[in-house]
Write a protein that holds these residues in place. Structure first.
Motif, PDB file in Angstrom:
ATOM      1  N   THR A  57       2.272  12.039  -4.696  1.00 31.80           N
ATOM      2  CA  THR A  57       2.979  10.764  -5.000  1.00 31.80           C
ATOM      3  C   THR A  57       2.470   9.562  -4.031  1.00 31.80           C
ATOM      4  N   LYS A  61       1.040   6.064  -5.383  1.00 28.45           N
ATOM      5  CA  LYS A  61       1.702   4.580  -5.125  1.00 28.45           C
ATOM      6  C   LYS A  61       0.632   3.949  -4.367  1.00 28.45           C
ATOM      7  N   ASN A  64      -1.079   1.089  -6.850  1.00 28.52           N
ATOM      8  CA  ASN A  64      -0.483   0.001  -7.190  1.00 28.52           C
ATOM      9  C   ASN A  64       0.009  -0.799  -5.900  1.00 28.52           C
ATOM     10  N   ARG A  90       0.431  -5.695  -9.607  1.00 28.54           N
ATOM     11  CA  ARG A  90       1.591  -4.596 -10.227  1.00 28.54           C
ATOM     12  C   ARG A  90       1.785  -5.263 -11.495  1.00 28.54           C
ATOM     13  N   ILE A  93      -0.262  -3.123 -13.924  1.00 28.29           N
ATOM     14  CA  ILE A  93      -0.197  -1.721 -13.946  1.00 28.29           C
ATOM     15  C   ILE A  93       1.255  -1.259 -14.214  1.00 28.29           C
ATOM     16  N   TYR A  95       4.342   1.050 -14.392  1.00 27.86           N
ATOM     17  CA  TYR A  95       4.948   1.987 -13.650  1.00 27.86           C
ATOM     18  C   TYR A  95       6.077   2.594 -14.312  1.00 27.86           C
ATOM     19  N   ILE A  97       9.034   5.875 -13.735  1.00 27.18           N
ATOM     20  CA  ILE A  97       9.345   6.987 -12.841  1.00 27.18           C
ATOM     21  C   ILE A  97      10.503   7.700 -13.382  1.00 27.18           C
ATOM     22  N   GLY A 165       6.890  -0.027 -19.188  1.00 30.32           N
ATOM     23  CA  GLY A 165       5.909   0.350 -18.482  1.00 30.32           C
ATOM     24  C   GLY A 165       4.735  -0.488 -19.206  1.00 30.32           C
ATOM     25  N   LEU A 174       1.043   4.244 -14.272  1.00 32.60           N
ATOM     26  CA  LEU A 174       1.489   5.333 -13.293  1.00 32.60           C
ATOM     27  C   LEU A 174       2.819   5.613 -13.700  1.00 32.60           C
ATOM     28  N   ASP A 176       5.357   8.633 -12.316  1.00 32.95           N
ATOM     29  CA  ASP A 176       5.904   9.636 -11.219  1.00 32.95           C
ATOM     30  C   ASP A 176       7.082  10.533 -11.674  1.00 32.95           C
ATOM     31  N   CYS A 207      -0.269  10.590 -13.683  1.00 27.19           N
ATOM     32  CA  CYS A 207       0.980  11.158 -13.840  1.00 27.19           C
ATOM     33  C   CYS A 207       1.194  12.197 -12.781  1.00 27.19           C
TER      34      CYS A 207
END
Length: 417
Positions: A57, A61, A64, A90, A93, A95, A97, A165, A174, A176, A207
């Motif tokens: 992780t 992180k 980005n 950012r 990209i 993101y 989660i 995203g 990305l 997570d 991922c």
């Protein structure tokens, strides 16, 4: 099959390169990430997998700049990420989660439109993009656009998180542990949805997961990390399962590696059946007549966009016109694994599963016999390879063999890390 798909679609992702990247936190002697170098090819899904505390992780992180590297360089599309301001980076990209992380006071539409609005998109363009993305992740825009996160299930929230995203059409996504907080059935559906979306868009997706099965299913490449983000192995799922690079990789893949190789076979590799179909509004009598002539005891009901709505038995067809069936039909994406197919068929009363492609369009049905015949053929091929392999005591690794009679350890799913 996969390479053909990629030739038919334009790759919209960008290559990611990590060169000697390290992260050392103040007060700690051991680095959290220690001199990692790797390349994530444009348009591929790369799965970061490993035990807790291995730095996966943290590595994600740093891409980005949610965490700044202590040393080394990270480039996206050949450009050093430090050449951009953090906010600008950012916004290019996506993101995603666990749980979707939606703003509870904002509607679905407002959650998805955050980045496009920051980029100065006009109202009309934003609205069109929201509707397009909701359709892409399998949610009816008219039904869900104005709902709030509390009015959605966990799976629906995660779909909206994926849509957010993708909102500004970034080259890199990305993720997570994106599917870690949902039940197994919803998790399978979301995984299939991601495969369907990627087949259409070909983004570069990195991922993080703890689950080796998820990594094998989703990844074009799998990165197994040891403590300090040291690379134990970085290769295709086929190579990771058949030829673990070291003892750590072998241990992490686990005793169920032979069973996991079933995840390398996709529904798309098998021939689908084509039972009788009907559209909502068709004449019930005519549909029944066609089904009986085909020797079918049931029909697949489709909507006006060729998406499956239900799979009723002929005895359930009443009235003059075909209506939308009640109940929730479980579909499988054509890139779903044979493990997924078997799991779905176990809860189906039809001895098969409905298979869909892009935007959930109906492709056909996979049945139990087709899957078991394919597995038996895999077993015969494996036995042939075993007879031709070096004798006992050689370097052959047992993970290269397939068994359709799994051990208790295999049925337990191996190690999840």
């Amino acid at each position: 099959m996969e390479s053909t798909d990629k030739q038919q679609h334009t790759v919209s992702g960008a290559e990611i390169t990590l060169d000697g990247v390290s992260k050392i936190y103040r007060g700690q002697q051991a680095p959290a990430v220690d001199n990692i170098s790797l390349t994530v090819p444009a348009g591929e899904i790369v799965m970061f997998v490993g035990p807790s505390g291995c730095g996966k992780t943290t590595t994600l992180k740093m891409i980005n700049r949610l965490i700044e590297p202590t040393s080394g360089t990270i480039s996206i599309g050949g450009e050093n990420i430090r050449a951009k301001k953090v906010d600008e980076l950012r916004r290019t990209i996506g993101y995603v989660i666990q749980g979707g992380s939606l703003f509870p006071h904002m509607s679905v539409a407002k959650n998805i439109s955050i980045v496009p609005k920051l980029l100065g998109w006009n109202t009309s363009r934003v609205k069109d993009r929201v509707d397009e993305l909701l359709d892409l992740v399998g949610l009816d825009a008219a039904k869900y656009r104005d709902r709030y996160p509390r009015e959605l299930s966990g799976g629906q929230q995660q779909r909206v998180g994926v849509a957010r995203g993708l909102a500004a059409d970034p080259p890199v996504i990305l993720m997570d542990e994106p599917f870690g907080a949902v039940d197994p059935i919803t998790r399978q559906r979301l995984q299939d949805e991601l495969l369907s979306i990627q087949r259409e868009l070909h983004k570069t997706i990195v991922c993080v997961t703890h689950d080796i099965d998820e990594a094998i299913k989703l990844g074009d490449r799998v990165l197994i990390l040891q403590e300090g983000a040291h690379v134990a192995q970085y290769d295709t799922p086929e190579v990771v399962l058949s030829s673990p690079a070291n003892d750590f990789a072998q241990d992490f893949v686990g005793a169920g590696s032979s069973l996991k190789r079933l995840s390398l076979a996709r529904i798309a590799d098998l021939e689908l059946k084509t039972p009788t179909t009907a559209k909502v509004g068709d004449s019930t009598a005519q549909v029944r007549s066609r089904a009986e002539a085909n020797g079918d005891g049931s029909v697949i009901v489709l909507d006006d966009r060729n998406r499956p709505l239900g799979w009723p038995w002929l005895r359930q067809l009443t009235g003059e016109k075909i209506v939308q069936p009640s109940g929730d039909l479980i579909n499988l994406d054509s890139r779903a694994t044979l493990n997924d197919a078997l799991d779905t068929m176990l809860v189906s009363g039809h001895g098969g599963a409905v298979v869909t492609g892009d935007r959930d369009a109906y492709l056909g049905v996979i049945d139990f016999k087709t899957v078991t015949d394919f597995i038996e053929e895999m077993q015969r091929e494996a036995e042939t390879e075993t007879k031709a392999a070096p004798a006992a005591g050689s370097d052959e690794h047992p993970a290269s063999r397939i068994s359709i009679a799994p051990t208790d350890e295999e049925l337990d799913g191996g190690r999840e890390g």
